[in-house]
Design a protein around this motif. Structure first.
Motif, PDB file in Angstrom:
ATOM      1  N   ALA A 209      42.713  27.673  44.314  1.00 30.20           N
ATOM      2  CA  ALA A 209      42.705  28.615  43.178  1.00 30.20           C
ATOM      3  C   ALA A 209      43.421  27.983  41.984  1.00 30.20           C
ATOM      4  CB  ALA A 209      43.378  29.922  43.588  1.00 30.20           C
ATOM      5  N   ASP A 210      42.677  27.178  41.216  1.00 32.76           N
ATOM      6  CA  ASP A 210      43.252  26.429  40.085  1.00 32.76           C
ATOM      7  C   ASP A 210      42.832  27.078  38.769  1.00 32.76           C
ATOM      8  OD1 ASP A 210      44.352  24.630  38.396  1.00 32.76           O
ATOM      9  OD2 ASP A 210      43.374  22.854  39.250  1.00 32.76           O
ATOM     10  N   ALA A 211      43.643  28.037  38.319  1.00 30.02           N
ATOM     11  CA  ALA A 211      43.333  28.723  37.058  1.00 30.02           C
ATOM     12  C   ALA A 211      43.478  27.790  35.868  1.00 30.02           C
ATOM     13  CB  ALA A 211      44.270  29.924  36.896  1.00 30.02           C
ATOM     14  N   GLU A 212      44.443  26.856  35.956  1.00 29.90           N
ATOM     15  CA  GLU A 212      44.698  25.947  34.831  1.00 29.90           C
ATOM     16  C   GLU A 212      43.503  25.046  34.559  1.00 29.90           C
ATOM     17  OE1 GLU A 212      46.609  24.528  31.613  1.00 29.90           O
ATOM     18  OE2 GLU A 212      47.192  26.218  32.880  1.00 29.90           O
ATOM     19  N   ALA A 213      42.774  24.654  35.645  1.00 27.38           N
ATOM     20  CA  ALA A 213      41.609  23.780  35.461  1.00 27.38           C
ATOM     21  C   ALA A 213      40.523  24.480  34.649  1.00 27.38           C
ATOM     22  CB  ALA A 213      41.059  23.372  36.827  1.00 27.38           C
ATOM     23  N   ALA A 256      39.722  32.082  34.663  1.00 23.14           N
ATOM     24  CA  ALA A 256      41.137  31.730  34.801  1.00 23.14           C
ATOM     25  C   ALA A 256      41.991  32.990  34.996  1.00 23.14           C
ATOM     26  CB  ALA A 256      41.614  30.951  33.576  1.00 23.14           C
ATOM     27  N   ARG A 257      41.674  34.049  34.222  1.00 18.53           N
ATOM     28  CA  ARG A 257      42.429  35.294  34.350  1.00 18.53           C
ATOM     29  C   ARG A 257      42.214  35.939  35.729  1.00 18.53           C
ATOM     30  NH1 ARG A 257      40.678  35.849  28.948  1.00 18.53           N
ATOM     31  NH2 ARG A 257      38.921  37.173  29.592  1.00 18.53           N
ATOM     32  N   GLY A 382      37.602  41.827  39.018  1.00 18.53           N
ATOM     33  CA  GLY A 382      38.377  42.004  37.791  1.00 18.53           C
ATOM     34  C   GLY A 382      38.267  43.379  37.187  1.00 18.53           C
ATOM     35  N   GLU A 383      37.263  44.160  37.598  1.00 24.16           N
ATOM     36  CA  GLU A 383      37.099  45.521  37.061  1.00 24.16           C
ATOM     37  C   GLU A 383      38.111  46.460  37.716  1.00 24.16           C
ATOM     38  OE1 GLU A 383      33.280  47.261  37.064  1.00 24.16           O
ATOM     39  OE2 GLU A 383      32.275  45.519  36.196  1.00 24.16           O
ATOM     40  N   LYS A 384      38.501  47.470  36.949  1.00 22.22           N
ATOM     41  CA  LYS A 384      39.462  48.450  37.453  1.00 22.22           C
ATOM     42  C   LYS A 384      38.752  49.779  37.726  1.00 22.22           C
ATOM     43  CE  LYS A 384      43.468  46.470  35.089  1.00 22.22           C
ATOM     44  NZ  LYS A 384      44.558  46.705  34.123  1.00 22.22           N
TER      45      LYS A 384
END
Length: 420
Positions: A209-213, A256-257, A382-384
Protein backbone atom coordinates in the motif's frame (compact mmCIF):
# COMPACT_ATOMS: atom_id res chain seq x y z
CA UNK A 1 -29.07 -52.97 36.96
CA UNK A 2 -29.94 -53.55 33.31
CA UNK A 3 -32.30 -51.07 31.66
CA UNK A 4 -33.69 -53.64 29.23
CA UNK A 5 -37.40 -54.13 28.35
CA UNK A 6 -39.61 -55.44 31.14
CA UNK A 7 -40.66 -59.08 31.19
CA UNK A 8 -44.32 -59.94 31.73
CA UNK A 9 -43.63 -61.35 35.20
CA UNK A 10 -41.85 -58.15 36.23
CA UNK A 11 -44.76 -56.02 35.01
CA UNK A 12 -47.24 -58.19 36.92
CA UNK A 13 -45.16 -57.72 40.06
CA UNK A 14 -44.70 -53.95 39.62
CA UNK A 15 -48.14 -53.00 38.26
CA UNK A 16 -49.38 -52.03 41.72
CA UNK A 17 -46.90 -49.15 41.69
CA UNK A 18 -48.51 -47.81 38.53
CA UNK A 19 -51.88 -47.97 40.31
CA UNK A 20 -50.58 -45.00 42.31
CA UNK A 21 -51.47 -42.83 39.26
CA UNK A 22 -55.20 -43.67 39.42
CA UNK A 23 -57.01 -40.38 40.08
CA UNK A 24 -54.04 -38.34 38.81
CA UNK A 25 -54.62 -35.68 36.12
CA UNK A 26 -52.60 -35.80 32.88
CA UNK A 27 -51.20 -32.27 32.66
CA UNK A 28 -48.36 -32.37 30.13
CA UNK A 29 -47.45 -34.46 27.07
CA UNK A 30 -44.14 -34.13 25.29
CA UNK A 31 -42.04 -36.06 22.79
CA UNK A 32 -38.32 -35.57 23.47
CA UNK A 33 -35.96 -35.24 20.45
CA UNK A 34 -34.14 -38.36 21.67
CA UNK A 35 -37.28 -40.41 20.98
CA UNK A 36 -38.78 -40.49 24.46
CA UNK A 37 -42.51 -39.96 25.05
CA UNK A 38 -43.19 -38.24 28.39
CA UNK A 39 -46.57 -38.12 30.14
CA UNK A 40 -46.69 -35.92 33.23
CA UNK A 41 -49.44 -36.59 35.78
CA UNK A 42 -50.35 -34.48 38.78
CA UNK A 43 -51.42 -35.97 42.11
CA UNK A 44 -50.28 -33.70 44.97
CA UNK A 45 -47.04 -33.38 42.97
CA UNK A 46 -45.80 -33.99 39.42
CA UNK A 47 -45.06 -37.61 38.42
CA UNK A 48 -43.67 -38.80 35.09
CA UNK A 49 -44.50 -41.87 33.04
CA UNK A 50 -42.20 -42.28 30.06
CA UNK A 51 -41.49 -44.55 27.10
CA UNK A 52 -37.95 -44.77 25.71
CA UNK A 53 -38.39 -45.73 22.04
CA UNK A 54 -34.69 -46.01 21.20
CA UNK A 55 -33.58 -49.40 19.94
CA UNK A 56 -32.71 -51.98 21.12
CA UNK A 57 -33.53 -51.31 24.80
CA UNK A 58 -37.11 -50.07 24.72
CA UNK A 59 -37.92 -49.00 28.26
CA UNK A 60 -41.09 -48.09 30.16
CA UNK A 61 -40.50 -46.08 33.32
CA UNK A 62 -42.30 -44.26 36.10
CA UNK A 63 -40.78 -41.67 38.46
CA UNK A 64 -42.59 -40.11 41.41
CA UNK A 65 -42.16 -36.42 42.20
CA UNK A 66 -40.21 -35.70 39.01
CA UNK A 67 -41.23 -33.36 36.21
CA UNK A 68 -39.36 -33.62 32.92
CA UNK A 69 -37.69 -30.43 31.57
CA UNK A 70 -39.14 -28.71 28.54
CA UNK A 71 -37.46 -29.64 25.28
CA UNK A 72 -39.02 -27.94 22.22
CA UNK A 73 -39.82 -30.24 19.31
CA UNK A 74 -42.31 -30.16 16.51
CA UNK A 75 -45.20 -32.27 17.81
CA UNK A 76 -45.86 -35.64 16.19
CA UNK A 77 -49.42 -36.63 15.15
CA UNK A 78 -49.59 -38.90 18.22
CA UNK A 79 -48.67 -36.04 20.58
CA UNK A 80 -51.23 -33.75 18.95
CA UNK A 81 -53.89 -36.48 19.28
CA UNK A 82 -53.03 -37.03 22.96
CA UNK A 83 -53.13 -33.31 23.71
CA UNK A 84 -56.46 -32.96 21.96
CA UNK A 85 -58.16 -35.94 23.63
CA UNK A 86 -56.40 -36.70 26.93
CA UNK A 87 -54.76 -33.51 28.21
CA UNK A 88 -56.32 -32.45 31.52
CA UNK A 89 -58.22 -35.72 32.05
CA UNK A 90 -57.93 -37.95 35.13
CA UNK A 91 -56.77 -41.57 35.02
CA UNK A 92 -59.49 -44.05 36.07
CA UNK A 93 -57.67 -47.40 36.09
CA UNK A 94 -54.55 -49.28 34.99
CA UNK A 95 -54.98 -52.73 33.37
CA UNK A 96 -52.27 -55.25 32.41
CA UNK A 97 -53.37 -57.83 29.84
CA UNK A 98 -51.24 -60.98 29.95
CA UNK A 99 -53.30 -62.87 27.38
CA UNK A 100 -51.59 -61.01 24.52
CA UNK A 101 -48.22 -60.60 26.18
CA UNK A 102 -47.06 -57.29 27.65
CA UNK A 103 -50.01 -54.96 27.01
CA UNK A 104 -50.62 -52.14 29.48
CA UNK A 105 -53.72 -49.93 29.30
CA UNK A 106 -54.39 -46.59 31.00
CA UNK A 107 -58.16 -45.95 31.05
CA UNK A 108 -59.49 -42.37 31.25
CA UNK A 109 -63.09 -43.61 30.98
CA UNK A 110 -64.77 -46.80 29.77
CA UNK A 111 -63.93 -46.23 26.08
CA UNK A 112 -60.94 -43.86 26.00
CA UNK A 113 -57.54 -45.30 26.82
CA UNK A 114 -53.81 -45.36 26.08
CA UNK A 115 -52.30 -48.75 25.32
CA UNK A 116 -48.59 -49.60 25.53
CA UNK A 117 -47.60 -52.73 23.62
CA UNK A 118 -44.22 -54.26 24.42
CA UNK A 119 -43.30 -56.67 21.63
CA UNK A 120 -40.02 -58.60 21.48
CA UNK A 121 -37.46 -55.95 20.46
CA UNK A 122 -40.15 -53.37 19.76
CA UNK A 123 -42.70 -51.10 21.45
CA UNK A 124 -45.80 -49.27 20.23
CA UNK A 125 -48.46 -46.92 21.58
CA UNK A 126 -52.17 -46.96 20.71
CA UNK A 127 -54.47 -44.07 21.64
CA UNK A 128 -58.26 -44.59 21.49
CA UNK A 129 -60.64 -41.65 22.05
CA UNK A 130 -64.01 -40.50 20.71
CA UNK A 131 -64.32 -43.61 18.51
CA UNK A 132 -60.97 -42.77 16.88
CA UNK A 133 -57.66 -44.55 17.25
CA UNK A 134 -54.07 -43.74 16.37
CA UNK A 135 -50.83 -45.76 16.56
CA UNK A 136 -47.45 -44.19 17.20
CA UNK A 137 -45.82 -46.60 14.72
CA UNK A 138 -47.09 -49.03 12.10
CA UNK A 139 -49.24 -51.51 14.05
CA UNK A 140 -48.64 -55.22 14.45
CA UNK A 141 -51.47 -57.64 15.19
CA UNK A 142 -51.65 -58.94 18.76
CA UNK A 143 -51.46 -62.69 19.14
CA UNK A 144 -52.33 -64.84 22.12
CA UNK A 145 -49.16 -66.14 23.74
CA UNK A 146 -48.18 -68.32 26.62
CA UNK A 147 -45.34 -66.41 28.28
CA UNK A 148 -43.71 -68.69 30.84
CA UNK A 149 -40.40 -66.80 31.01
CA UNK A 150 -39.26 -66.08 34.57
CA UNK A 151 -36.35 -63.61 34.89
CA UNK A 152 -33.33 -64.50 37.01
CA UNK A 153 -33.65 -61.19 38.84
CA UNK A 154 -36.81 -59.14 39.41
CA UNK A 155 -36.12 -55.41 39.11
CA UNK A 156 -37.84 -52.65 41.05
CA UNK A 157 -39.81 -50.30 38.76
CA UNK A 158 -38.99 -47.13 40.68
CA UNK A 159 -35.29 -47.93 41.18
CA UNK A 160 -34.81 -48.85 37.52
CA UNK A 161 -36.71 -45.71 36.43
CA UNK A 162 -34.61 -43.46 38.70
CA UNK A 163 -31.45 -44.99 37.20
CA UNK A 164 -32.75 -44.37 33.68
CA UNK A 165 -33.67 -40.79 34.64
CA UNK A 166 -30.21 -39.99 36.02
CA UNK A 167 -28.50 -41.58 33.00
CA UNK A 168 -30.71 -39.68 30.57
CA UNK A 169 -30.67 -36.21 32.12
CA UNK A 170 -27.55 -36.06 34.32
CA UNK A 171 -25.02 -37.97 32.20
CA UNK A 172 -25.73 -35.66 29.30
CA UNK A 173 -24.65 -32.62 31.34
CA UNK A 174 -21.19 -34.00 32.16
CA UNK A 175 -20.60 -35.14 28.57
CA UNK A 176 -21.70 -31.70 27.35
CA UNK A 177 -18.99 -30.07 29.48
CA UNK A 178 -16.33 -32.41 28.02
CA UNK A 179 -17.58 -31.67 24.51
CA UNK A 180 -17.48 -27.94 25.22
CA UNK A 181 -13.84 -28.19 26.39
CA UNK A 182 -12.90 -30.19 23.30
CA UNK A 183 -14.80 -27.70 21.16
CA UNK A 184 -12.76 -24.82 22.62
CA UNK A 185 -9.46 -26.63 21.90
CA UNK A 186 -10.43 -27.26 18.30
CA UNK A 187 -11.63 -23.69 17.95
CA UNK A 188 -8.32 -22.32 19.29
CA UNK A 189 -6.36 -24.39 16.73
CA UNK A 190 -8.70 -23.35 13.93
CA UNK A 191 -8.65 -19.68 14.89
CA UNK A 192 -4.85 -19.68 15.28
CA UNK A 193 -4.40 -21.08 11.77
CA UNK A 194 -6.93 -18.62 10.32
CA UNK A 195 -5.53 -15.55 12.07
CA UNK A 196 -1.90 -16.44 11.25
CA UNK A 197 -2.87 -16.62 7.58
CA UNK A 198 -4.73 -13.31 7.88
CA UNK A 199 -1.67 -11.74 9.52
CA UNK A 200 0.56 -12.73 6.58
CA UNK A 201 -1.93 -11.34 4.04
CA UNK A 202 -2.36 -8.11 6.03
CA UNK A 203 1.38 -7.49 6.29
CA UNK A 204 1.74 -8.05 2.54
CA UNK A 205 -1.09 -5.59 1.85
CA UNK A 206 0.48 -2.94 4.11
CA UNK A 207 3.82 -3.37 2.38
CA UNK A 208 2.24 -2.91 -1.06
CA UNK A 209 0.00 0.00 0.00
CA UNK A 210 2.25 2.79 -1.35
CA UNK A 211 0.22 6.00 -1.34
CA UNK A 212 3.33 8.12 -1.93
CA UNK A 213 4.03 6.35 -5.25
CA UNK A 214 0.61 7.36 -6.58
CA UNK A 215 1.12 10.92 -5.38
CA UNK A 216 4.51 11.14 -7.14
CA UNK A 217 2.97 9.79 -10.36
CA UNK A 218 0.16 12.35 -10.13
CA UNK A 219 2.60 15.24 -9.66
CA UNK A 220 4.62 13.98 -12.64
CA UNK A 221 1.53 13.87 -14.90
CA UNK A 222 0.43 17.39 -13.88
CA UNK A 223 3.94 18.86 -14.30
CA UNK A 224 4.38 17.36 -17.80
CA UNK A 225 0.70 17.85 -18.71
CA UNK A 226 0.82 14.68 -20.72
CA UNK A 227 -1.17 11.45 -20.43
CA UNK A 228 0.73 8.22 -19.77
CA UNK A 229 0.14 4.83 -21.39
CA UNK A 230 -0.78 2.50 -18.44
CA UNK A 231 0.97 -0.52 -20.05
CA UNK A 232 4.28 1.32 -19.82
CA UNK A 233 4.09 1.48 -16.02
CA UNK A 234 4.76 -1.05 -13.27
CA UNK A 235 1.96 -3.56 -12.45
CA UNK A 236 1.23 -1.69 -9.20
CA UNK A 237 -0.24 1.12 -11.37
CA UNK A 238 -2.44 -1.17 -13.48
CA UNK A 239 -5.58 0.66 -12.23
CA UNK A 240 -4.58 3.86 -14.04
CA UNK A 241 -7.21 4.51 -16.73
CA UNK A 242 -6.58 5.41 -20.35
CA UNK A 243 -7.81 8.99 -20.17
CA UNK A 244 -6.72 12.63 -20.46
CA UNK A 245 -3.74 13.82 -18.42
CA UNK A 246 -6.09 15.78 -16.12
CA UNK A 247 -8.25 12.73 -15.37
CA UNK A 248 -5.18 10.54 -14.89
CA UNK A 249 -3.64 13.03 -12.44
CA UNK A 250 -6.85 13.34 -10.40
CA UNK A 251 -7.17 9.53 -10.34
CA UNK A 252 -3.63 9.23 -8.92
CA UNK A 253 -4.34 11.64 -6.04
CA UNK A 254 -7.72 9.98 -5.36
CA UNK A 255 -6.04 6.56 -5.19
CA UNK A 256 -3.40 7.94 -2.79
CA UNK A 257 -6.12 9.22 -0.44
CA UNK A 258 -7.95 5.86 -0.51
CA UNK A 259 -4.76 3.95 0.32
CA UNK A 260 -3.97 6.29 3.24
CA UNK A 261 -7.52 5.82 4.57
CA UNK A 262 -7.30 2.02 4.33
CA UNK A 263 -3.79 1.98 5.75
CA UNK A 264 -4.91 3.47 9.06
CA UNK A 265 -7.53 0.76 9.54
CA UNK A 266 -5.12 -1.97 8.41
CA UNK A 267 -2.53 -0.93 10.98
CA UNK A 268 -5.15 -0.96 13.75
CA UNK A 269 -6.25 -4.43 12.64
CA UNK A 270 -2.61 -5.60 12.54
CA UNK A 271 -2.06 -4.55 16.16
CA UNK A 272 -5.33 -6.20 17.24
CA UNK A 273 -4.54 -9.38 15.28
CA UNK A 274 -1.11 -9.79 16.88
CA UNK A 275 -2.74 -9.51 20.32
CA UNK A 276 -5.38 -12.13 19.43
CA UNK A 277 -2.74 -14.55 18.12
CA UNK A 278 -0.65 -14.20 21.28
CA UNK A 279 -3.73 -14.88 23.40
CA UNK A 280 -4.61 -17.95 21.34
CA UNK A 281 -1.04 -19.27 21.68
CA UNK A 282 -1.43 -19.05 25.46
CA UNK A 283 -4.43 -21.41 25.15
CA UNK A 284 -7.20 -18.86 25.76
CA UNK A 285 -9.99 -17.67 23.52
CA UNK A 286 -10.40 -13.88 23.38
CA UNK A 287 -12.69 -12.52 26.09
CA UNK A 288 -16.40 -13.08 25.38
CA UNK A 289 -15.51 -15.18 22.33
CA UNK A 290 -16.35 -18.74 23.30
CA UNK A 291 -17.46 -21.22 20.68
CA UNK A 292 -21.10 -21.33 19.68
CA UNK A 293 -22.94 -23.91 21.77
CA UNK A 294 -23.73 -27.15 19.94
CA UNK A 295 -27.37 -26.47 20.89
CA UNK A 296 -27.34 -23.03 19.32
CA UNK A 297 -28.83 -23.22 15.84
CA UNK A 298 -27.19 -21.32 13.03
CA UNK A 299 -29.56 -18.65 11.75
CA UNK A 300 -28.90 -19.54 8.12
CA UNK A 301 -29.84 -23.19 8.74
CA UNK A 302 -32.93 -22.11 10.67
CA UNK A 303 -34.23 -20.05 7.74
CA UNK A 304 -33.12 -22.42 4.98
CA UNK A 305 -32.16 -19.34 2.97
CA UNK A 306 -28.93 -19.09 0.94
CA UNK A 307 -27.82 -15.90 2.64
CA UNK A 308 -24.26 -14.62 2.76
CA UNK A 309 -22.80 -15.63 6.13
CA UNK A 310 -19.46 -14.84 7.72
CA UNK A 311 -17.84 -15.10 11.14
CA UNK A 312 -16.29 -11.80 12.25
CA UNK A 313 -15.33 -13.35 15.60
CA UNK A 314 -15.50 -16.84 17.07
CA UNK A 315 -18.87 -16.04 18.67
CA UNK A 316 -20.17 -13.49 16.15
CA UNK A 317 -21.71 -14.58 12.85
CA UNK A 318 -23.32 -12.19 10.43
CA UNK A 319 -25.95 -13.01 7.79
CA UNK A 320 -26.85 -10.76 4.87
CA UNK A 321 -30.05 -11.26 2.88
CA UNK A 322 -29.92 -11.21 -0.90
CA UNK A 323 -33.59 -10.38 -1.45
CA UNK A 324 -36.61 -8.93 0.37
CA UNK A 325 -37.82 -12.47 1.11
CA UNK A 326 -34.48 -13.50 2.66
CA UNK A 327 -34.32 -10.25 4.66
CA UNK A 328 -37.69 -11.02 6.27
CA UNK A 329 -36.83 -14.69 6.84
CA UNK A 330 -33.68 -13.69 8.72
CA UNK A 331 -35.53 -11.13 10.81
CA UNK A 332 -38.36 -13.51 11.75
CA UNK A 333 -35.97 -16.28 12.83
CA UNK A 334 -33.58 -13.95 14.68
CA UNK A 335 -33.44 -13.87 18.47
CA UNK A 336 -34.56 -10.64 20.15
CA UNK A 337 -30.98 -9.76 21.20
CA UNK A 338 -29.41 -10.23 17.72
CA UNK A 339 -28.30 -7.01 16.00
CA UNK A 340 -30.09 -5.74 12.88
CA UNK A 341 -28.26 -3.38 10.51
CA UNK A 342 -29.17 -1.50 7.32
CA UNK A 343 -28.02 1.47 5.24
CA UNK A 344 -30.16 4.43 6.33
CA UNK A 345 -32.73 5.61 3.76
CA UNK A 346 -31.20 3.37 1.08
CA UNK A 347 -32.94 0.23 -0.27
CA UNK A 348 -30.77 -2.86 -0.02
CA UNK A 349 -29.73 -5.88 2.00
CA UNK A 350 -30.44 -6.31 5.71
CA UNK A 351 -27.73 -7.64 8.01
CA UNK A 352 -28.39 -9.74 11.12
CA UNK A 353 -25.50 -10.21 13.53
CA UNK A 354 -25.91 -13.45 15.48
CA UNK A 355 -24.41 -13.20 18.97
CA UNK A 356 -24.70 -14.76 22.44
CA UNK A 357 -27.19 -13.18 24.82
CA UNK A 358 -25.74 -10.33 26.94
CA UNK A 359 -22.65 -10.19 24.71
CA UNK A 360 -21.47 -6.56 24.51
CA UNK A 361 -20.25 -5.45 21.08
CA UNK A 362 -17.21 -3.21 20.71
CA UNK A 363 -17.17 -0.24 18.32
CA UNK A 364 -14.69 -2.11 16.11
CA UNK A 365 -17.01 -5.13 15.85
CA UNK A 366 -19.97 -2.95 14.91
CA UNK A 367 -17.86 -1.08 12.35
CA UNK A 368 -16.59 -4.39 10.94
CA UNK A 369 -20.17 -5.61 10.43
CA UNK A 370 -21.12 -2.25 8.87
CA UNK A 371 -18.26 -2.54 6.35
CA UNK A 372 -19.48 -6.03 5.36
CA UNK A 373 -22.95 -4.57 4.82
CA UNK A 374 -21.54 -1.79 2.62
CA UNK A 375 -19.61 -4.31 0.53
CA UNK A 376 -22.77 -6.40 0.07
CA UNK A 377 -24.61 -3.27 -1.10
CA UNK A 378 -21.73 -2.48 -3.51
CA UNK A 379 -20.79 0.87 -1.99
CA UNK A 380 -17.75 2.21 -3.86
CA UNK A 381 -14.39 2.44 -2.10
CA UNK A 382 -13.93 5.73 -0.27
CA UNK A 383 -17.66 6.54 -0.25
CA UNK A 384 -19.36 7.24 3.05
CA UNK A 385 -22.77 5.99 4.21
CA UNK A 386 -24.91 6.20 7.33
CA UNK A 387 -25.58 2.76 8.81
CA UNK A 388 -28.50 2.32 11.21
CA UNK A 389 -28.61 -0.54 13.70
CA UNK A 390 -30.70 -1.80 16.62
CA UNK A 391 -31.52 -5.06 18.41
CA UNK A 392 -33.99 -7.22 16.47
CA UNK A 393 -36.60 -6.76 19.22
CA UNK A 394 -37.04 -3.17 17.97
CA UNK A 395 -37.57 -4.08 14.29
CA UNK A 396 -41.07 -4.69 12.90
CA UNK A 397 -41.81 -5.70 9.27
CA UNK A 398 -44.51 -3.61 7.61
CA UNK A 399 -47.51 -5.91 7.05
CA UNK A 400 -48.34 -6.55 3.42
CA UNK A 401 -45.23 -4.77 2.13
CA UNK A 402 -43.60 -6.87 -0.61
CA UNK A 403 -40.41 -4.79 -0.63
CA UNK A 404 -39.35 -6.03 2.80
CA UNK A 405 -39.51 -2.63 4.50
CA UNK A 406 -39.55 -2.34 8.29
CA UNK A 407 -40.19 0.13 11.08
CA UNK A 408 -37.31 0.76 13.50
CA UNK A 409 -37.30 2.06 17.07
CA UNK A 410 -34.43 2.82 19.46
CA UNK A 411 -31.96 2.83 16.57
CA UNK A 412 -28.38 4.06 16.58
CA UNK A 413 -26.46 5.35 13.56
CA UNK A 414 -22.86 5.23 12.45
CA UNK A 415 -21.10 7.08 9.62
CA UNK A 416 -18.81 4.62 7.85
CA UNK A 417 -16.39 5.03 4.95
CA UNK A 418 -16.16 2.01 2.65
CA UNK A 419 -12.73 0.38 2.41
CA UNK A 420 -13.61 -1.93 -0.51
Amino acid sequence: MKLSPWSLRELEKEKSKLDFLVGARLQRIQFHPKKVLFLEFYKNASHSLFLDLRQPNFFLGFCKNKAFPKKPRKDLPMVLFLKSNFDGRSLKKVVLSSEYGRVLRLYFDDTDYLEFRLYPKDLNVLAVANAKKLFLKKPRELEKIDDTYIPEEFRDLELASDLWWSNFFEAGKSSAKVMEAESDEKLIAKQLKKKSKELGVLRDQIEKADAEAWRVLGNSIFSEQKAIEPDSLDKSFSKLPRASWVEQGEFCFSEARKIESRLEGMKDRLESLIGEINQLKSGDLPKNQKAFSSKQKDLQKATGAKTKSKNIASDLRLHIGKSAKENLLLLRKAKAWYLWMHLKDVPGSHLILEKPKNRELSDKEIRSAALELMRANKIEAGEKAVVQFAECRYIRPIKGDKLGRVTVSQERTLLVQSDK
